[in-house]
Design a protein around this motif. Structure first.
Motif, PDB file in Angstrom:
ATOM      1  N   GLN A  44       0.796  -1.221   0.000  1.00 21.49           N
ATOM      2  CA  GLN A  44       0.000   0.000   0.000  1.00 21.49           C
ATOM      3  C   GLN A  44       0.829   1.272   0.000  1.00 21.49           C
ATOM      4  O   GLN A  44       0.324   2.336  -0.347  1.00 21.49           O
ATOM      5  CB  GLN A  44      -0.958  -0.002   1.190  1.00 21.49           C
ATOM      6  CG  GLN A  44      -2.030  -1.048   1.057  1.00 21.49           C
ATOM      7  CD  GLN A  44      -3.035  -0.998   2.195  1.00 21.49           C
ATOM      8  OE1 GLN A  44      -2.943  -0.164   3.090  1.00 21.49           O
ATOM      9  NE2 GLN A  44      -3.987  -1.900   2.161  1.00 21.49           N
ATOM     10  N   ASP A  45       2.095   1.180   0.355  1.00 25.07           N
ATOM     11  CA  ASP A  45       2.927   2.381   0.412  1.00 25.07           C
ATOM     12  C   ASP A  45       3.573   2.741  -0.925  1.00 25.07           C
ATOM     13  O   ASP A  45       4.282   3.730  -1.027  1.00 25.07           O
ATOM     14  CB  ASP A  45       3.997   2.243   1.491  1.00 25.07           C
ATOM     15  CG  ASP A  45       5.033   1.162   1.181  1.00 25.07           C
ATOM     16  OD1 ASP A  45       4.781   0.298   0.312  1.00 25.07           O
ATOM     17  OD2 ASP A  45       6.088   1.173   1.823  1.00 25.07           O
ATOM     18  N   VAL A  46       3.331   1.971  -1.963  1.00 20.44           N
ATOM     19  CA  VAL A  46       3.985   2.197  -3.250  1.00 20.44           C
ATOM     20  C   VAL A  46       3.729   3.595  -3.811  1.00 20.44           C
ATOM     21  O   VAL A  46       4.678   4.265  -4.236  1.00 20.44           O
ATOM     22  CB  VAL A  46       3.642   1.079  -4.262  1.00 20.44           C
ATOM     23  CG1 VAL A  46       4.056   1.457  -5.677  1.00 20.44           C
ATOM     24  CG2 VAL A  46       4.325  -0.213  -3.838  1.00 20.44           C
ATOM     25  N   PRO A  47       2.494   4.105  -3.837  1.00 19.50           N
ATOM     26  CA  PRO A  47       2.311   5.461  -4.370  1.00 19.50           C
ATOM     27  C   PRO A  47       3.136   6.514  -3.625  1.00 19.50           C
ATOM     28  O   PRO A  47       3.722   7.402  -4.255  1.00 19.50           O
ATOM     29  CB  PRO A  47       0.808   5.710  -4.209  1.00 19.50           C
ATOM     30  CG  PRO A  47       0.206   4.336  -4.237  1.00 19.50           C
ATOM     31  CD  PRO A  47       1.207   3.461  -3.534  1.00 19.50           C
ATOM     32  N   ASP A  48       3.213   6.387  -2.317  1.00 17.74           N
ATOM     33  CA  ASP A  48       4.018   7.336  -1.537  1.00 17.74           C
ATOM     34  C   ASP A  48       5.501   7.183  -1.843  1.00 17.74           C
ATOM     35  O   ASP A  48       6.230   8.169  -1.929  1.00 17.74           O
ATOM     36  CB  ASP A  48       3.775   7.139  -0.036  1.00 17.74           C
ATOM     37  CG  ASP A  48       2.370   7.524   0.383  1.00 17.74           C
ATOM     38  OD1 ASP A  48       1.740   8.359  -0.293  1.00 17.74           O
ATOM     39  OD2 ASP A  48       1.896   6.972   1.402  1.00 17.74           O
ATOM     40  N   VAL A  51       6.347   8.841  -5.285  1.00 17.35           N
ATOM     41  CA  VAL A  51       6.404  10.303  -5.199  1.00 17.35           C
ATOM     42  C   VAL A  51       7.652  10.735  -4.435  1.00 17.35           C
ATOM     43  O   VAL A  51       8.364  11.650  -4.864  1.00 17.35           O
ATOM     44  CB  VAL A  51       5.125  10.864  -4.541  1.00 17.35           C
ATOM     45  CG1 VAL A  51       5.284  12.336  -4.215  1.00 17.35           C
ATOM     46  CG2 VAL A  51       3.922  10.638  -5.456  1.00 17.35           C
ATOM     47  N   ALA A  52       7.939  10.075  -3.327  1.00 15.32           N
ATOM     48  CA  ALA A  52       9.113  10.448  -2.534  1.00 15.32           C
ATOM     49  C   ALA A  52      10.409  10.251  -3.322  1.00 15.32           C
ATOM     50  O   ALA A  52      11.307  11.102  -3.271  1.00 15.32           O
ATOM     51  CB  ALA A  52       9.145   9.635  -1.236  1.00 15.32           C
ATOM     52  N   MET A  53      10.502   9.157  -4.060  1.00 14.27           N
ATOM     53  CA  MET A  53      11.711   8.917  -4.849  1.00 14.27           C
ATOM     54  C   MET A  53      11.811   9.940  -5.983  1.00 14.27           C
ATOM     55  O   MET A  53      12.894  10.459  -6.266  1.00 14.27           O
ATOM     56  CB  MET A  53      11.710   7.492  -5.395  1.00 14.27           C
ATOM     57  CG  MET A  53      13.004   7.088  -6.053  1.00 14.27           C
ATOM     58  SD  MET A  53      14.453   7.059  -4.946  1.00 14.27           S
ATOM     59  CE  MET A  53      14.129   5.571  -4.012  1.00 14.27           C
ATOM     60  N   LEU A  75       4.180   3.029 -10.838  1.00 11.83           N
ATOM     61  CA  LEU A  75       3.645   2.263  -9.704  1.00 11.83           C
ATOM     62  C   LEU A  75       3.897   0.771  -9.888  1.00 11.83           C
ATOM     63  O   LEU A  75       4.340   0.089  -8.954  1.00 11.83           O
ATOM     64  CB  LEU A  75       2.142   2.511  -9.546  1.00 11.83           C
ATOM     65  CG  LEU A  75       1.713   3.906  -9.122  1.00 11.83           C
ATOM     66  CD1 LEU A  75       0.194   4.003  -9.142  1.00 11.83           C
ATOM     67  CD2 LEU A  75       2.259   4.262  -7.757  1.00 11.83           C
ATOM     68  N   TYR A  76       3.611   0.285 -11.085  1.00 11.04           N
ATOM     69  CA  TYR A  76       3.801  -1.145 -11.355  1.00 11.04           C
ATOM     70  C   TYR A  76       5.266  -1.530 -11.173  1.00 11.04           C
ATOM     71  O   TYR A  76       5.577  -2.533 -10.526  1.00 11.04           O
ATOM     72  CB  TYR A  76       3.327  -1.485 -12.770  1.00 11.04           C
ATOM     73  CG  TYR A  76       3.479  -2.949 -13.086  1.00 11.04           C
ATOM     74  CD1 TYR A  76       2.553  -3.876 -12.611  1.00 11.04           C
ATOM     75  CD2 TYR A  76       4.553  -3.404 -13.841  1.00 11.04           C
ATOM     76  CE1 TYR A  76       2.699  -5.222 -12.879  1.00 11.04           C
ATOM     77  CE2 TYR A  76       4.705  -4.751 -14.113  1.00 11.04           C
ATOM     78  CZ  TYR A  76       3.781  -5.650 -13.630  1.00 11.04           C
ATOM     79  OH  TYR A  76       3.939  -6.995 -13.886  1.00 11.04           O
TER      80      TYR A  76
END
Length: 116
Positions: A44-48, A51-53, A75-76
Protein backbone atom coordinates in the motif's frame (compact mmCIF):
# COMPACT_ATOMS: atom_id res chain seq x y z
CA UNK A 1 -1.15 -9.80 13.71
CA UNK A 2 -4.86 -9.00 13.57
CA UNK A 3 -4.11 -6.09 11.23
CA UNK A 4 -2.27 -8.41 8.83
CA UNK A 5 -5.20 -10.82 8.76
CA UNK A 6 -7.59 -7.92 8.22
CA UNK A 7 -5.44 -6.60 5.36
CA UNK A 8 -5.32 -10.05 3.74
CA UNK A 9 -9.09 -10.31 3.97
CA UNK A 10 -9.52 -6.92 2.29
CA UNK A 11 -7.04 -7.86 -0.44
CA UNK A 12 -8.90 -11.13 -1.04
CA UNK A 13 -12.18 -9.20 -1.33
CA UNK A 14 -10.58 -6.74 -3.77
CA UNK A 15 -9.33 -9.59 -5.93
CA UNK A 16 -12.80 -11.16 -5.97
CA UNK A 17 -14.29 -7.85 -7.14
CA UNK A 18 -11.62 -7.50 -9.82
CA UNK A 19 -12.39 -11.01 -11.07
CA UNK A 20 -16.02 -9.96 -11.53
CA UNK A 21 -15.26 -6.88 -13.66
CA UNK A 22 -16.58 -7.14 -17.19
CA UNK A 23 -14.68 -6.01 -20.27
CA UNK A 24 -16.49 -2.67 -20.41
CA UNK A 25 -15.43 -1.84 -16.85
CA UNK A 26 -11.85 -2.80 -17.68
CA UNK A 27 -11.97 -0.63 -20.80
CA UNK A 28 -13.32 2.28 -18.74
CA UNK A 29 -10.41 1.91 -16.35
CA UNK A 30 -7.97 1.67 -19.25
CA UNK A 31 -6.25 -1.32 -17.69
CA UNK A 32 -6.12 -5.06 -18.11
CA UNK A 33 -7.36 -7.41 -15.41
CA UNK A 34 -3.75 -8.49 -14.78
CA UNK A 35 -2.69 -4.87 -14.25
CA UNK A 36 -5.50 -4.24 -11.80
CA UNK A 37 -4.72 -7.45 -9.91
CA UNK A 38 -1.04 -6.46 -9.72
CA UNK A 39 -2.04 -3.10 -8.24
CA UNK A 40 -4.31 -4.79 -5.71
CA UNK A 41 -1.45 -7.05 -4.60
CA UNK A 42 1.25 -4.38 -4.35
CA UNK A 43 2.21 -2.93 -0.97
CA UNK A 44 0.00 0.00 0.00
CA UNK A 45 2.93 2.38 0.41
CA UNK A 46 3.98 2.20 -3.25
CA UNK A 47 2.31 5.46 -4.37
CA UNK A 48 4.02 7.34 -1.54
CA UNK A 49 7.36 5.71 -2.34
CA UNK A 50 7.10 6.66 -6.02
CA UNK A 51 6.40 10.30 -5.20
CA UNK A 52 9.11 10.45 -2.53
CA UNK A 53 11.71 8.92 -4.85
CA UNK A 54 10.72 11.24 -7.68
CA UNK A 55 11.19 14.21 -5.35
CA UNK A 56 14.78 13.09 -4.76
CA UNK A 57 15.23 13.56 -8.50
CA UNK A 58 13.70 17.04 -8.30
CA UNK A 59 10.23 16.17 -9.55
CA UNK A 60 6.94 17.21 -7.99
CA UNK A 61 3.98 14.99 -7.22
CA UNK A 62 2.01 16.83 -9.91
CA UNK A 63 4.66 15.96 -12.50
CA UNK A 64 4.65 12.32 -11.45
CA UNK A 65 0.85 12.06 -11.71
CA UNK A 66 0.43 14.23 -14.83
CA UNK A 67 0.53 11.33 -17.30
CA UNK A 68 -1.90 8.66 -16.12
CA UNK A 69 -0.35 5.81 -18.12
CA UNK A 70 3.21 6.74 -17.13
CA UNK A 71 2.15 7.00 -13.47
CA UNK A 72 0.70 3.47 -13.61
CA UNK A 73 3.95 2.23 -15.14
CA UNK A 74 5.92 3.83 -12.31
CA UNK A 75 3.65 2.26 -9.70
CA UNK A 76 3.80 -1.14 -11.36
CA UNK A 77 7.59 -1.02 -11.61
CA UNK A 78 7.96 0.08 -8.00
CA UNK A 79 5.49 -2.57 -6.86
CA UNK A 80 7.62 -5.30 -8.47
CA UNK A 81 10.88 -4.09 -6.93
CA UNK A 82 12.84 -6.49 -4.75
CA UNK A 83 15.04 -3.75 -3.25
CA UNK A 84 12.59 -2.23 -0.75
CA UNK A 85 15.18 -2.28 2.03
CA UNK A 86 17.57 0.03 0.16
CA UNK A 87 14.65 2.15 -0.98
CA UNK A 88 13.54 2.62 2.63
CA UNK A 89 17.04 3.65 3.65
CA UNK A 90 17.25 6.28 0.91
CA UNK A 91 13.75 7.62 1.58
CA UNK A 92 14.50 7.87 5.31
CA UNK A 93 17.27 10.35 4.47
CA UNK A 94 14.61 12.72 3.14
CA UNK A 95 16.04 16.00 1.86
CA UNK A 96 19.58 14.67 2.32
CA UNK A 97 19.05 11.93 -0.27
CA UNK A 98 20.57 12.44 -3.71
CA UNK A 99 19.77 10.75 -7.04
CA UNK A 100 23.12 8.91 -6.88
CA UNK A 101 21.88 7.23 -3.69
CA UNK A 102 19.07 5.62 -5.70
CA UNK A 103 21.14 3.76 -8.29
CA UNK A 104 19.13 0.60 -7.49
CA UNK A 105 15.76 2.24 -8.32
CA UNK A 106 14.06 0.65 -11.31
CA UNK A 107 12.36 3.99 -12.08
CA UNK A 108 15.56 6.05 -11.91
CA UNK A 109 15.84 6.53 -15.67
CA UNK A 110 12.31 7.94 -15.86
CA UNK A 111 12.91 10.19 -12.88
CA UNK A 112 16.30 11.37 -14.17
CA UNK A 113 14.76 12.18 -17.55
CA UNK A 114 12.08 14.27 -15.87
CA UNK A 115 9.61 11.53 -16.84
CA UNK A 116 10.23 12.35 -20.50
Amino acid sequence: MFDRIKALKHRWQDLKEIAQLNQRALDDLGMTRDQIEAFARMPQDVPDRVVAMAQIFGLTEAQVRADHDRYHELLYTCGQCKDRKNCSKVLERGALAKPADAAFCLNKASFAAGLG
